[in-house]
Design an enzyme around this catalytic site. Structure first.
Site, PDB file in Angstrom:
ATOM      1  N   TYR A 143      17.414   6.308 -27.127  1.00 14.74           N
ATOM      2  CA  TYR A 143      18.738   6.722 -26.642  1.00 14.74           C
ATOM      3  C   TYR A 143      18.663   7.560 -25.376  1.00 14.74           C
ATOM      4  CZ  TYR A 143      21.731   5.250 -30.543  1.00 14.74           C
ATOM      5  OH  TYR A 143      22.463   4.530 -31.439  1.00 14.74           O
ATOM      6  N   LYS A 194       7.493   1.553 -36.253  1.00 15.24           N
ATOM      7  CA  LYS A 194       7.064   0.188 -35.914  1.00 15.24           C
ATOM      8  C   LYS A 194       5.663   0.304 -35.324  1.00 15.24           C
ATOM      9  CE  LYS A 194       7.718  -4.273 -35.330  1.00 15.24           C
ATOM     10  NZ  LYS A 194       7.861  -5.255 -36.435  1.00 15.24           N
ATOM     11  N   ASP A 226      11.146  -3.225 -39.940  1.00 16.69           N
ATOM     12  CA  ASP A 226      11.728  -4.516 -40.344  1.00 16.69           C
ATOM     13  C   ASP A 226      11.645  -4.695 -41.856  1.00 16.69           C
ATOM     14  OD1 ASP A 226       8.974  -4.711 -40.086  1.00 16.69           O
ATOM     15  OD2 ASP A 226       8.976  -6.667 -39.104  1.00 16.69           O
ATOM     16  N   ASP A 250      19.803   4.776 -36.481  1.00 15.44           N
ATOM     17  CA  ASP A 250      21.162   4.279 -36.241  1.00 15.44           C
ATOM     18  C   ASP A 250      21.393   3.008 -37.056  1.00 15.44           C
ATOM     19  OD1 ASP A 250      23.713   4.068 -34.953  1.00 15.44           O
ATOM     20  OD2 ASP A 250      22.867   2.467 -33.722  1.00 15.44           O
ATOM     21  N   ASP A 254      23.611   2.522 -41.006  1.00 12.78           N
ATOM     22  CA  ASP A 254      24.738   1.602 -41.210  1.00 12.78           C
ATOM     23  C   ASP A 254      24.442   0.691 -42.398  1.00 12.78           C
ATOM     24  OD1 ASP A 254      26.232   2.527 -39.036  1.00 12.78           O
ATOM     25  OD2 ASP A 254      26.821   0.491 -38.459  1.00 12.78           O
TER      26      ASP A 254
HETATM   27  C1  IPM Z   1      26.412   6.735 -34.844  1.00 11.92           C
HETATM   28  C2  IPM Z   1      27.154   5.941 -33.805  1.00 11.92           C
HETATM   29  C3  IPM Z   1      26.771   6.477 -32.436  1.00 11.92           C
HETATM   30  C4  IPM Z   1      25.294   6.226 -32.257  1.00 11.92           C
HETATM   31  C5  IPM Z   1      27.582   5.944 -31.264  1.00 11.92           C
HETATM   32  C6  IPM Z   1      29.051   6.158 -31.445  1.00 11.92           C
HETATM   33  C7  IPM Z   1      27.124   6.535 -29.946  1.00 11.92           C
HETATM   34  O1  IPM Z   1      26.890   4.588 -33.936  1.00 11.92           O
HETATM   35  O2  IPM Z   1      26.638   7.964 -34.918  1.00 11.92           O
HETATM   36  O3  IPM Z   1      25.637   6.168 -35.599  1.00 11.92           O
HETATM   37  O4  IPM Z   1      24.881   5.143 -31.805  1.00 11.92           O
HETATM   38  O5  IPM Z   1      24.517   7.125 -32.561  1.00 11.92           O
HETATM   39 MN    MN Z   2      25.624   4.101 -35.631  1.00 19.78          MN
END
Ligand code: IPM
Ligand code: MN
Length: 369
Positions: A143, A194, A226, A250, A254
């Protein structure tokens, strides 16, 4: 009685809708326990880009750095998703806050709630009892590594570059945080990298192993990212504390959100270096984002925000007991069958954002300390 200074950033989409409920929760905590929360609201995100051409004001960053905590809704607008080349983007608000406030650790608890396992697309026998905490490195890696740029090569072809970079101290502090938390929990930690391909991951692994030597009572596993995506949905119960880099975290968080039944249930805390007593500045936000598809309808699930308030109380205000009671009130609300639309099995029967919060506040007021 404590007195706390909180910067509130509602942002875009459903951000303001859930933030309103978070503020109500803080007010209820204030009423029940006599603490004082000074709330200072600031705009940020896509709305601010439209109004002022920037994602976050410099004075907001400055103000936040002086506060006890930041309560954050969500940022992003669909029109920016359709314009990936836009140089000024809503996401810069949250990335700027993380970076400027030095919030290097993102903590995302993922806990399956028994009465909600039906809301997950995964089989109950897989997710029953899931209880893990993912710690994602937040101010380094892909990032933020340099160079990060668009450029033209010597043949006139367009190039895009990001750099996955870690310095040993950035890895070590995440590892220490993970091992300390693992010690308080079941004594198991998984580090995800990784290392079979990436040099930066080989360093990550080396540093994690060095830190591990200081925690002989904690059991460490290294898993390649992975493979981890698979293990997370096949045997999520095997994980307790997970540490990983910014980009991998990240993606994995999710994925992990599916385990709980709804993304509307996942809070997060972004923390920096804490003071001796274990508290310090933090940014607290639900992980669900702006949800443009339901914006303005008053149906968003407020629970991730209310859980984020609990994390704020615990980590930035040192109000652990108050945080426990907020969490308990949320559990009771769910156990009693109250549902927002994302959790409801009946399309016509569900509570609004405000009604769901009302139920939680009712439980909260009735709980004994
Ligand atoms: C998260 C989000 C953020 C990220 C975005 C909104 C910049 O997806 O907090 O996971 O990628 O970190
Ligand atoms: Mn995210």
């Amino acid at each position: 009685m404590g007195s706390f200074d909180i910067v509130v950033i509602p942002g875009d989409g459903i951000g303001p809708e859930v933030t309103t409920e978070g503020v109500r929760m803080l007010e209820a905590v204030s009423e029940k326990f006599g603490h004082e929360f000074t709330l200072d609201e600031h705009p940020a995100g896509g709305g601010l880009i439209d109004a002022e051409g920037i994602a976050i004001r410099p004075e907001t960053l400055e103000r936040a750095s002086q506060a006890n905590a930041v309560l954050f809704g969500a940022v992003g607008l669909p029109k920016f998703d359709n314009d990936p080349g836009a140089l000024i983007r809503p996401e810069q608000a949250v990335l700027g806050l993380r970076r400027e406030l030095g919030l290097w650790a993102n903590i995302r608890p993922v806990k399956a709630i028994a009465s909600l396992t039906a809301a997950s697309p995964l089989k109950p026998e897989i997710i029953d009892g899931v209880d893990m905490v993912i710690i994602r490195e937040l101010t380094g890696g892909l990032y933020f590594g340099e160079p990060r740029e668009r450029r033209i090569d010597k043949n006139g072809l367009r190039e895009g570059v990001n750099t996955m970079y870690y310095r040993e101290d950035e890895v070590a502090r995440i590892a220490h945080l993970g091992f300390q938390l693992a010690r308080e929990r079941t004594g198991r930690i998984t580090s995800v990298d990784k290392a079979n391909v990436l040099v930066v991951s080989q360093l990550w692994r080396e540093i994690v192993d060095e830190v591990a030597a200081l925690y002989p009572d904690v059991e460490l596993d290294h898993v390649i990212v992975d493979a981890m995506t698979m293990h997370l949905i096949k045997r999520p119960r095997d994980f307790d504390v997970v540490i990983t880099s910014n980009m991998f975290g990240d993606i994995l968080t999710d994925e992990a959100s599916v385990l709980t039944g709804s993304m509307g249930l996942l809070p997060s805390a972004s923390l920096g270096t804490m003071s001796e007593n274990g508290t310090g500045l933090g940014l607290y936000e639900p992980i669900h984002g702006t949800a443009p598809d339901i914006t303005g309808q008053g149906i968003a699930n407020p629970l991730a925000m209310l859980l984020s308030v609990a994390l704020l109380l615990r980590h930035s205000c040192g109000l652990g007991e108050e945080a426990d009671i907020v969490e308990r009130a949320i559990e009771l609300t769910i156990d009693k069958g109250h549902r927002t639309i994302d959790l409801s099995d009946n399309e016509k029967k569900y509570l609004s954002t405000e009604q769901m919060t009302d139920k939680v506040l009712e439980e909260f007021k009735n709980l004994n300390v």
